[in-house]
Design an enzyme around this catalytic site. Structure first.
Site, PDB file in Angstrom:
ATOM      1  CB  SER A 242      30.150  34.055  37.642  1.00 20.17           C
ATOM      2  OG  SER A 242      30.952  34.946  38.375  1.00 20.17           O
ATOM      3  CG  HIS A 272      34.767  31.654  38.435  1.00 17.03           C
ATOM      4  ND1 HIS A 272      35.235  32.704  39.172  1.00 17.03           N
ATOM      5  CD2 HIS A 272      33.599  32.115  37.870  1.00 17.03           C
ATOM      6  CE1 HIS A 272      34.406  33.744  39.066  1.00 17.03           C
ATOM      7  NE2 HIS A 272      33.408  33.409  38.283  1.00 17.03           N
ATOM      8  CG  HIS A 319      42.722  36.786  40.411  1.00 21.01           C
ATOM      9  ND1 HIS A 319      42.398  37.717  39.454  1.00 21.01           N
ATOM     10  CD2 HIS A 319      41.563  36.449  41.032  1.00 21.01           C
ATOM     11  CE1 HIS A 319      41.084  37.940  39.509  1.00 21.01           C
ATOM     12  NE2 HIS A 319      40.556  37.182  40.450  1.00 21.01           N
ATOM     13  NE  ARG A 328      37.818  39.061  45.811  1.00 22.29           N
ATOM     14  CZ  ARG A 328      37.512  38.315  44.758  1.00 22.29           C
ATOM     15  NH1 ARG A 328      36.245  38.225  44.373  1.00 22.29           N
ATOM     16  NH2 ARG A 328      38.440  37.677  44.079  1.00 22.29           N
ATOM     17  CG  ASP A 374      37.489  31.188  45.740  1.00 27.05           C
ATOM     18  OD1 ASP A 374      36.433  31.583  46.239  1.00 27.05           O
ATOM     19  OD2 ASP A 374      37.756  31.272  44.527  1.00 27.05           O
ATOM     20  NE  ARG A 400      30.745  37.719  41.714  1.00 25.64           N
ATOM     21  CZ  ARG A 400      32.013  37.426  41.413  1.00 25.64           C
ATOM     22  NH1 ARG A 400      32.304  36.989  40.222  1.00 25.64           N
ATOM     23  NH2 ARG A 400      32.999  37.630  42.291  1.00 25.64           N
ATOM     24  NE  ARG A 420      28.584  36.136  16.264  1.00 26.37           N
ATOM     25  CZ  ARG A 420      29.642  35.641  15.606  1.00 26.37           C
ATOM     26  NH1 ARG A 420      30.876  35.944  15.976  1.00 26.37           N
ATOM     27  NH2 ARG A 420      29.459  34.852  14.576  1.00 26.37           N
TER      28      ARG A 420
HETATM   29  N1  HAX Z   1      48.788  26.466  41.185  1.00 23.07           N
HETATM   30  C1  HAX Z   1      49.552  25.897  40.219  1.00 23.07           C
HETATM   31  N2  HAX Z   1      49.742  26.456  39.018  1.00 23.07           N
HETATM   32  C2  HAX Z   1      49.161  27.647  38.792  1.00 23.07           C
HETATM   33  C3  HAX Z   1      48.407  28.306  39.762  1.00 23.07           C
HETATM   34  C4  HAX Z   1      48.202  27.662  41.000  1.00 23.07           C
HETATM   35  N3  HAX Z   1      47.439  28.180  41.952  1.00 23.07           N
HETATM   36  N4  HAX Z   1      47.982  29.482  39.235  1.00 23.07           N
HETATM   37  C5  HAX Z   1      48.457  29.541  37.969  1.00 23.07           C
HETATM   38  N5  HAX Z   1      49.171  28.422  37.701  1.00 23.07           N
HETATM   39  C6  HAX Z   1      49.767  28.043  36.424  1.00 23.07           C
HETATM   40  C7  HAX Z   1      48.692  27.948  35.362  1.00 23.07           C
HETATM   41  O1  HAX Z   1      47.995  26.713  35.450  1.00 23.07           O
HETATM   42  C8  HAX Z   1      49.494  28.126  34.096  1.00 23.07           C
HETATM   43  O2  HAX Z   1      50.151  26.905  33.829  1.00 23.07           O
HETATM   44  P1  HAX Z   1      50.360  26.375  32.309  1.00 23.07           P
HETATM   45  O3  HAX Z   1      51.072  27.481  31.592  1.00 23.07           O
HETATM   46  O4  HAX Z   1      51.147  25.136  32.489  1.00 23.07           O
HETATM   47  O5  HAX Z   1      48.978  26.142  31.781  1.00 23.07           O
HETATM   48  C9  HAX Z   1      50.552  29.151  34.527  1.00 23.07           C
HETATM   49  O6  HAX Z   1      50.639  29.053  35.966  1.00 23.07           O
HETATM   50  C10 HAX Z   1      50.211  30.570  34.152  1.00 23.07           C
HETATM   51  O7  HAX Z   1      48.940  30.885  34.682  1.00 23.07           O
HETATM   52  P2  HAX Z   1      48.596  32.402  35.092  1.00 23.07           P
HETATM   53  O8  HAX Z   1      48.708  33.226  33.859  1.00 23.07           O
HETATM   54  O9  HAX Z   1      49.362  32.808  36.280  1.00 23.07           O
HETATM   55  O10 HAX Z   1      47.088  32.264  35.572  1.00 23.07           O
HETATM   56  P3  HAX Z   1      45.775  32.230  34.680  1.00 23.07           P
HETATM   57  O11 HAX Z   1      45.328  33.636  34.456  1.00 23.07           O
HETATM   58  O12 HAX Z   1      45.939  31.382  33.480  1.00 23.07           O
HETATM   59  O13 HAX Z   1      44.753  31.471  35.649  1.00 23.07           O
HETATM   60  C11 HAX Z   1      43.697  30.965  37.696  1.00 23.07           C
HETATM   61  C12 HAX Z   1      44.236  32.066  36.790  1.00 23.07           C
HETATM   62  C13 HAX Z   1      42.918  31.586  38.825  1.00 23.07           C
HETATM   63  C14 HAX Z   1      42.749  30.068  36.876  1.00 23.07           C
HETATM   64  C15 HAX Z   1      44.893  30.139  38.225  1.00 23.07           C
HETATM   65  O14 HAX Z   1      45.717  30.968  39.002  1.00 23.07           O
HETATM   66  C16 HAX Z   1      44.459  28.926  39.028  1.00 23.07           C
HETATM   67  O15 HAX Z   1      44.199  27.876  38.434  1.00 23.07           O
HETATM   68  N6  HAX Z   1      44.366  29.051  40.396  1.00 23.07           N
HETATM   69  C17 HAX Z   1      43.889  27.972  41.224  1.00 23.07           C
HETATM   70  C18 HAX Z   1      42.384  27.878  41.181  1.00 23.07           C
HETATM   71  C19 HAX Z   1      41.743  29.054  41.900  1.00 23.07           C
HETATM   72  O16 HAX Z   1      42.098  29.393  43.018  1.00 23.07           O
HETATM   73  N7  HAX Z   1      40.734  29.672  41.261  1.00 23.07           N
HETATM   74  C20 HAX Z   1      39.994  30.793  41.855  1.00 23.07           C
HETATM   75  C21 HAX Z   1      40.406  32.132  41.276  1.00 23.07           C
HETATM   76  C22 HAX Z   1      39.628  33.289  41.864  1.00 23.07           C
HETATM   77  C23 HAX Z   1      38.206  33.198  41.478  1.00 23.07           C
HETATM   78  O17 HAX Z   1      37.784  33.297  40.348  1.00 23.07           O
HETATM   79  N8  HAX Z   1      37.387  32.934  42.441  1.00 23.07           N
HETATM   80  O18 HAX Z   1      36.116  32.653  42.177  1.00 23.07           O
END
Ligand code: HAX
Length: 446
Positions: A242, A272, A319, A328, A374, A400, A420
């Protein structure tokens, strides 16, 4: 010139000059290298953006101008007898780098009250949409519809100079932030309370008035929670989706209305900000499926494993930057420990804290198995009667706005150019590797 603008102008001019020198003498120094992994996997850890209001440490969590969430909770000004900080004070801190006095926080509060009237066409536009339109869609469109009043766009059209950008951006940002609680509460009441709206209470502060207009709870602690909520969600450095979306759009000299609307659209993604709605949806589905709101540890583990086996993520966990439990999350937990007793959903959230991380760790790929912001927020909102979880991300968006717009004003004051970065095709990456291998072989043979 108003007192915040005056203080900001002094600080911004000084930093503008410092940065000029810094770039003249050190502009060529490398901050980091970029790997192919980073280019393919979401640009993690690439240091390529300047963001003044806050900085994120993987282990300590967010610091706003050097202050941790805990420090802010004890040192930012509060309303009389208030138990949590006023977000107005945080905005002052992000803008100036200095903790505000109580008078300064109240000055911001009063200033936002003066600017809070929402033009009729915004409500008319909202009324033209079906009430079941997702609240984030309504929120983004309402922000965009305010663009009619952009001072930045008008002045740009009239030929304002570069050194005037920040001033116009400031005016728009202050006007926009001031109006957000009214707009956001209007969306809540039209979506979930038959359009039975609640008038603003001018005696209340920004966060307190928002809680009042939402009208879901008579408990004064809901206003307290809202001040905490609006403070801790305000900023998370510049790289999150965001913030980055707002920053990118702002860099084209689109005004704050276009920029924030873009940031809100990014916040609406389930990876997110929408994760806060997903967490409660997931917990409520679990309660329904298990037929109890006091599941055993085995039942919780089974449900988590089932979610994972369906190829889904566990919402509220993980995360992109953090590698420890999110401060938080901890702040919200402390709030609940102090003010909320024996709430079944809160209890489930706390028990998940011990059960989810080892399961995620066992997957062997999750870099951070701990809860993020969250994971906790929805349980607190449910406790105060806000059960409409599709609304939760709007609350996040109101908060935010503070960080991303403060950063936008800084970007204009520091003369940040159009953003860019360079993209490549997969084929170009392969060609780069082939050329590199050939060059390495030639070097070895000579
Ligand atoms: N549950 C299951 N699998 C998860 C996971 C979770 N909570 N968190 C990470 N993973 C998985 C990823 O999907 C990824 O799998 P693949 O390799 O098969 O694609 C692997 O673990 C490695 O991911 P990572 O490097 O640990 O995490 P990323 O930086 O790629 O992603 C995310 C970070 C927040 C998107 C991820 O942890 C996630 O999807 N969490 C659940 C959704 C969530 O809570 N989002 C809010 C985050 C905070 C925020 O921005 N708030 O607004």
């Amino acid at each position: 010139m108003d007192i915040l603008k005056q203080k900001f102008a002094e600080k911004a001019l000084a930093l503008f000059q410092e940065n000029k020198e810094l770039l003249k003498n050190h502009g060529h120094v490398k901050l980091c290298d970029v790997t192919i992994d980073q280019a393919f996997k979401g640009m993690r850890d690439i240091k390529c953006m300047i963001w003044e209001p806050s900085e994120l440490d993987a282990n300590e969590g967010i610091r706003y101008r050097g202050y941790s969430i805990n420090q802010l909770r004890s040192s930012l000004p509060r309303v009389p007898n208030g138990k949590e900080p006023m977000p107005e004070g945080l905005f002052w801190l992000m803008m100036t780098g200095d903790l505000p006095t109580t008078e300064e926080a109240y000055w911001v509060s009063e200033e936002w009250k003066k600017r809070a009237d929402v033009p009729k066409h915004v409500f008319d536009m909202l009324e033209s949409m079906p009430t079941n339109t997702h609240p984030m869609t309504q929120f983004s469109m309402a922000i965009l519809s305010l663009q009619t009043d952009s001072i930045f766009a008008k002045k740009y059209d009239e030929g304002m100079g570069k050194d005037e950008y920040w001033d116009a951006y400031y005016e728009d940002s202050m006007n926009l932030i001031a109006k957000l609680p009214r707009i956001a509460a209007y969306i809540y009441r039209r979506s979930f309370h038959n359009g039975n709206h609640i008038a603003p209470n001018p005696s209340l502060d920004w966060g307190g008035n928002y809680a009042h207009m939402l009208g879901n709870s008579d408990d004064p602690m809901f206003q307290t929670l809202m001040r905490l909520y609006l403070t801790i969600h305000a900023d998370h450095e510049g790289g999150n989706a965001s913030a980055h979306a707002t920053h990118l759009v702002g860099s084209t000299l689109s005004d704050p209305y276009y920029s924030l609307s873009a940031g809100i659209n990014a916040l609406a993604g389930p990876l997110h900000g929408l994760a806060n709605q997903e967490v409660i949806k997931w917990i409520l589905e679990m309660i329904e499926e298990l037929g109890t709101n006091t599941p055993t540890n085995d039942e919780l583990s089974d449900y988590i494993n089932r979610t994972l086996s369906e190829g889904k993520v566990i919402p509220g966990y993980g995360h992109a930057v953090l590698r420890q439990p999110d401060p938080r999350y901890i702040a919200q937990r402390h709030f609940a420990e102090e003010y909320i007793k024996d709430d079944p959903i809160v209890n489930i959230v706390w028990r998940l804290f011990t059960i989810v991380p080892p399961i995620l760790q066992d997957l062997g790929k999750v870099k951070n198995p701990w809860p993020n912001v969250d994971a906790h927020s929805g349980a607190l909102l449910m406790h105060y009667g806000m059960n409409e979880f599709s609304y939760y991300t709007v609350l996040f968006g109101v908060s935010r706005a503070l960080g991303v717009l403060a950063a936008g004003i800084w970007s204009r004051a520091l003369g940040m150019p159009l953003e860019r970065p360079k993209s490549m095709t997969s084929k170009a990456v392969k060609k780069f590797l082939e050329d590199k291998a050939a060059a390495d072989a030639l070097k070895q043979s000579s």
